[in-house]
Motif scaffolding. Sequence first.
Motif, PDB file in Angstrom:
ATOM      1  N   ASP A  78      -0.672  66.740 -52.019  1.00  0.00           N
ATOM      2  CA  ASP A  78      -0.073  67.741 -51.060  1.00  0.00           C
ATOM      3  C   ASP A  78       1.111  67.351 -50.489  1.00  0.00           C
ATOM      4  O   ASP A  78       1.303  67.563 -49.113  1.00  0.00           O
ATOM      5  CB  ASP A  78      -1.226  68.200 -49.991  1.00  0.00           C
ATOM      6  N   TYR A  79       2.323  66.797 -50.975  1.00  0.00           N
ATOM      7  CA  TYR A  79       3.318  66.555 -50.672  1.00  0.00           C
ATOM      8  C   TYR A  79       4.335  67.400 -51.173  1.00  0.00           C
ATOM      9  O   TYR A  79       4.261  68.059 -51.939  1.00  0.00           O
ATOM     10  CB  TYR A  79       3.989  65.014 -51.115  1.00  0.00           C
ATOM     11  N   PRO A 133       5.129  63.927 -46.882  1.00  0.00           N
ATOM     12  CA  PRO A 133       4.593  65.254 -46.112  1.00  0.00           C
ATOM     13  C   PRO A 133       5.655  66.045 -45.876  1.00  0.00           C
ATOM     14  O   PRO A 133       6.700  65.644 -45.431  1.00  0.00           O
ATOM     15  CB  PRO A 133       4.144  64.329 -45.010  1.00  0.00           C
ATOM     16  N   ARG A 176       8.451  67.037 -41.839  1.00  0.00           N
ATOM     17  CA  ARG A 176       8.554  65.609 -40.885  1.00  0.00           C
ATOM     18  C   ARG A 176      10.167  65.802 -40.407  1.00  0.00           C
ATOM     19  O   ARG A 176      11.016  65.459 -41.148  1.00  0.00           O
ATOM     20  CB  ARG A 176       8.152  64.529 -41.474  1.00  0.00           C
ATOM     21  N   THR A 205       6.549  58.008 -47.643  1.00  0.00           N
ATOM     22  CA  THR A 205       7.197  58.768 -48.807  1.00  0.00           C
ATOM     23  C   THR A 205       7.049  57.763 -50.038  1.00  0.00           C
ATOM     24  O   THR A 205       6.506  56.658 -50.093  1.00  0.00           O
ATOM     25  CB  THR A 205       8.637  59.243 -48.458  1.00  0.00           C
TER      26      THR A 205
END
Length: 138
Positions: free
Chosen positions: A27-28, A42, A45, A62
Amino acid sequence: MTSRITELSVDCADPAALARFWAAVLDYVVIDEDPELVEIGPAGRADEQLLADIRTGPVAPTIFFARVPEDKVVKNRLHLDLSPIDTDRDGEIARLESLGARRTDLAPPDVTWVVMLDPEGNEFCVLRSLAPGEFSLS
């Protein structure tokens, strides 16, 4: 003095395809992309907040996918372990297979995890589920 893991790097043949597989798994989102290097992480950010968060404690890293000319030929020296958070282990395995992962028979008998391969053959494990009703601390 302390260091933080801020990025992981994965050598691969097709950075865009492998990055999209792992973005869907985790879910990135794709943060930055060119033909030779793709970064996922994510969503949402802001750089300033990320820097503040890194300075105060660990954060989700990341992942960079870098094109390399050679093929993968042996077992990974480092691999990811995944714990499902909103389904049981077998449901997550089915989802990962629908994204292009493959099961292996590399796990020893009578263990609770499953060893899988991503679309380029990199090993990773699916561990027990942490979903409500599947796992509790009591």
